[in-house]
Design a protein around this motif. Sequence first.
Motif, mmCIF file in Angstrom:
data_model
loop_
_atom_site.group_PDB
_atom_site.id
_atom_site.type_symbol
_atom_site.label_atom_id
_atom_site.label_comp_id
_atom_site.label_asym_id
_atom_site.label_seq_id
_atom_site.Cartn_x
_atom_site.Cartn_y
_atom_site.Cartn_z
ATOM 1 N N MET A 1 -0.509 37.052 19.563
ATOM 2 C CA MET A 1 -2.210 38.191 18.472
ATOM 3 C C MET A 1 -3.429 37.722 20.008
ATOM 4 O O MET A 1 -3.180 37.050 21.060
ATOM 5 C CB MET A 1 -2.592 37.075 17.872
ATOM 6 C CG MET A 1 -4.100 37.511 17.515
ATOM 7 S SD MET A 1 -5.037 36.329 16.363
ATOM 8 C CE MET A 1 -6.651 36.785 15.983
ATOM 9 N N ALA A 2 -3.360 39.436 20.368
ATOM 10 C CA ALA A 2 -4.765 39.676 21.781
ATOM 11 C C ALA A 2 -5.567 39.213 21.318
ATOM 12 O O ALA A 2 -6.126 39.239 20.254
ATOM 13 C CB ALA A 2 -4.701 41.126 21.654
ATOM 14 N N VAL A 3 -5.993 38.807 22.519
ATOM 15 C CA VAL A 3 -7.703 37.859 21.865
ATOM 16 C C VAL A 3 -8.900 39.113 23.219
ATOM 17 O O VAL A 3 -7.982 39.644 24.311
ATOM 18 C CB VAL A 3 -7.327 36.872 23.454
ATOM 19 C CG1 VAL A 3 -8.830 35.987 23.296
ATOM 20 C CG2 VAL A 3 -6.808 36.206 23.471
ATOM 21 N N ASP A 4 -9.592 39.445 21.438
ATOM 22 C CA ASP A 4 -10.376 40.569 21.643
ATOM 23 C C ASP A 4 -11.805 39.858 22.092
ATOM 24 O O ASP A 4 -12.129 38.934 22.003
ATOM 25 C CB ASP A 4 -10.582 41.419 20.722
ATOM 26 C CG ASP A 4 -11.007 41.160 19.897
ATOM 27 O OD1 ASP A 4 -10.931 39.906 19.398
ATOM 28 O OD2 ASP A 4 -11.317 41.777 19.562
ATOM 29 N N GLU A 5 -12.947 40.240 22.083
ATOM 30 C CA GLU A 5 -13.952 39.536 22.058
ATOM 31 C C GLU A 5 -15.414 38.792 21.124
ATOM 32 O O GLU A 5 -15.054 37.764 20.932
ATOM 33 C CB GLU A 5 -15.063 40.766 22.868
ATOM 34 C CG GLU A 5 -15.713 40.794 24.813
ATOM 35 C CD GLU A 5 -16.013 39.451 24.663
ATOM 36 O OE1 GLU A 5 -16.608 38.641 24.661
ATOM 37 O OE2 GLU A 5 -15.296 38.844 26.146
ATOM 38 N N SER A 6 -14.469 39.765 20.166
ATOM 39 C CA SER A 6 -14.960 39.513 18.810
ATOM 40 C C SER A 6 -14.040 37.850 17.799
ATOM 41 O O SER A 6 -14.822 37.176 17.772
ATOM 42 C CB SER A 6 -14.611 40.722 17.251
ATOM 43 O OG SER A 6 -12.826 40.946 17.148
ATOM 44 N N SER A 7 -12.793 38.179 18.598
ATOM 45 C CA SER A 7 -11.771 36.888 18.480
ATOM 46 C C SER A 7 -12.479 35.746 19.085
ATOM 47 O O SER A 7 -12.523 34.259 18.557
ATOM 48 C CB SER A 7 -10.931 36.967 17.658
ATOM 49 O OG SER A 7 -10.419 37.472 19.260
ATOM 50 N N ARG A 8 -13.081 35.551 20.044
ATOM 51 C CA ARG A 8 -13.803 34.902 21.185
ATOM 52 C C ARG A 8 -15.092 34.444 20.555
ATOM 53 O O ARG A 8 -14.843 33.208 20.946
ATOM 54 C CB ARG A 8 -14.292 34.991 22.689
ATOM 55 C CG ARG A 8 -12.262 35.275 23.307
ATOM 56 C CD ARG A 8 -12.872 35.854 24.620
ATOM 57 N NE ARG A 8 -13.600 35.187 25.732
ATOM 58 C CZ ARG A 8 -13.329 33.532 26.302
ATOM 59 N NH1 ARG A 8 -11.980 32.867 26.424
ATOM 60 N NH2 ARG A 8 -13.683 33.051 26.685
ATOM 61 N N HIS A 9 -15.818 35.412 20.332
ATOM 62 C CA HIS A 9 -16.646 34.451 19.215
ATOM 63 C C HIS A 9 -16.817 34.029 17.846
ATOM 64 O O HIS A 9 -17.457 33.052 17.923
ATOM 65 C CB HIS A 9 -17.573 36.210 19.230
ATOM 66 C CG HIS A 9 -19.119 35.917 18.800
ATOM 67 N ND1 HIS A 9 -19.936 35.344 19.068
ATOM 68 C CD2 HIS A 9 -19.491 36.316 17.623
ATOM 69 C CE1 HIS A 9 -21.166 35.082 18.469
ATOM 70 N NE2 HIS A 9 -21.207 35.685 17.524
ATOM 71 N N LEU A 10 -16.000 34.710 17.578
ATOM 72 C CA LEU A 10 -15.191 33.590 16.429
ATOM 73 C C LEU A 10 -15.086 32.497 16.186
ATOM 74 O O LEU A 10 -15.668 31.149 15.799
ATOM 75 C CB LEU A 10 -14.528 34.764 15.281
ATOM 76 C CG LEU A 10 -13.912 33.894 14.556
ATOM 77 C CD1 LEU A 10 -14.979 33.791 13.013
ATOM 78 C CD2 LEU A 10 -12.918 34.538 13.350
ATOM 79 N N LEU A 11 -14.861 32.098 17.496
ATOM 80 C CA LEU A 11 -13.588 31.172 18.279
ATOM 81 C C LEU A 11 -14.861 30.043 18.035
ATOM 82 O O LEU A 11 -15.243 28.926 18.071
ATOM 83 C CB LEU A 11 -12.681 30.960 19.102
ATOM 84 C CG LEU A 11 -12.327 29.270 19.529
ATOM 85 C CD1 LEU A 11 -11.992 28.971 18.630
ATOM 86 C CD2 LEU A 11 -11.559 30.208 20.829
ATOM 87 N N TYR A 12 -16.012 30.283 19.156
ATOM 88 C CA TYR A 12 -16.949 29.674 19.520
ATOM 89 C C TYR A 12 -18.037 28.953 18.631
ATOM 90 O O TYR A 12 -18.269 28.304 18.508
ATOM 91 C CB TYR A 12 -17.863 30.973 20.425
ATOM 92 C CG TYR A 12 -19.378 29.635 21.201
ATOM 93 C CD1 TYR A 12 -19.164 29.313 21.755
ATOM 94 C CD2 TYR A 12 -20.643 30.617 20.274
ATOM 95 C CE1 TYR A 12 -20.264 28.316 22.637
ATOM 96 C CE2 TYR A 12 -21.825 30.098 20.927
ATOM 97 C CZ TYR A 12 -21.635 28.501 21.738
ATOM 98 O OH TYR A 12 -22.656 28.631 21.838
ATOM 99 N N GLU A 13 -18.218 30.167 17.528
ATOM 100 C CA GLU A 13 -19.280 29.892 16.181
ATOM 101 C C GLU A 13 -18.779 28.812 15.673
ATOM 102 O O GLU A 13 -19.518 27.727 15.105
ATOM 103 C CB GLU A 13 -19.262 30.719 15.625
ATOM 104 C CG GLU A 13 -20.236 31.931 15.922
ATOM 105 C CD GLU A 13 -20.639 33.797 15.323
ATOM 106 O OE1 GLU A 13 -19.774 33.501 13.935
ATOM 107 O OE2 GLU A 13 -21.693 34.227 15.069
ATOM 108 N N GLN A 14 -17.154 28.817 15.212
ATOM 109 C CA GLN A 14 -16.256 27.483 14.177
ATOM 110 C C GLN A 14 -16.685 26.068 15.109
ATOM 111 O O GLN A 14 -16.980 25.337 14.983
ATOM 112 C CB GLN A 14 -14.961 28.050 14.217
ATOM 113 C CG GLN A 14 -15.381 29.252 12.926
ATOM 114 C CD GLN A 14 -13.605 29.452 12.646
ATOM 115 O OE1 GLN A 14 -13.072 29.288 13.424
ATOM 116 N NE2 GLN A 14 -13.862 30.727 11.465
ATOM 117 N N ALA A 15 -16.262 26.075 16.161
ATOM 118 C CA ALA A 15 -16.864 25.529 17.487
ATOM 119 C C ALA A 15 -18.087 24.795 17.118
ATOM 120 O O ALA A 15 -17.732 23.574 17.306
ATOM 121 C CB ALA A 15 -15.781 25.851 19.124
ATOM 122 N N ALA A 16 -18.303 25.461 17.509
ATOM 123 C CA ALA A 16 -20.240 25.106 18.058
ATOM 124 C C ALA A 16 -20.633 23.861 16.708
ATOM 125 O O ALA A 16 -21.118 23.656 16.140
ATOM 126 C CB ALA A 16 -21.414 26.311 17.703
#
Length: 148
Positions: A1-16
């Motif tokens: 799966m390719a990593v784009d800005e929206s998936s990075r942002h989603l990961l950040y929100e869930q980690a937060a």
Amino acid sequence: MAVDESSRHLLYEQAACALGTEAADVLMNHLPPAGWSDLARRGDVEHETALLRADLTATIAGVRTELRGDIAYLRTELKDDIAYLRTELKDDIAGVRTEVKDDIADLATRLETLRADLMAGMVTQTRWMIGVITVMTAIFTTATLLGR
């Protein structure tokens, strides 16, 4: 799966949400900005460095060979030019030497002519003076004889 800005942002929100914002920031700072496939391994860098070094070595060798050929050509051309100029200079010097000899010979001839003309003039002048002295002596002798 390719990593784009929206998936990075989603990961950040869930980690937060799960870890807190400070821990999520640390986690995101340790992840590459793009996908893992964009990262170069040490072996990749060393391989590319070796290729670059080999390419530079070959290029430098080619430039050296070309420069040696150019220098040899210029050296030959310079030697030829110097030989030509030397020959031309020798010819010019020989021509000047001949001209000077001719001029000296001409001056010697003109000087001899001048000396001969001067001698002829002196002979004429001496004869004329002798004639004048002879006439004056005759006049004085006649005047002395008549005056007595």
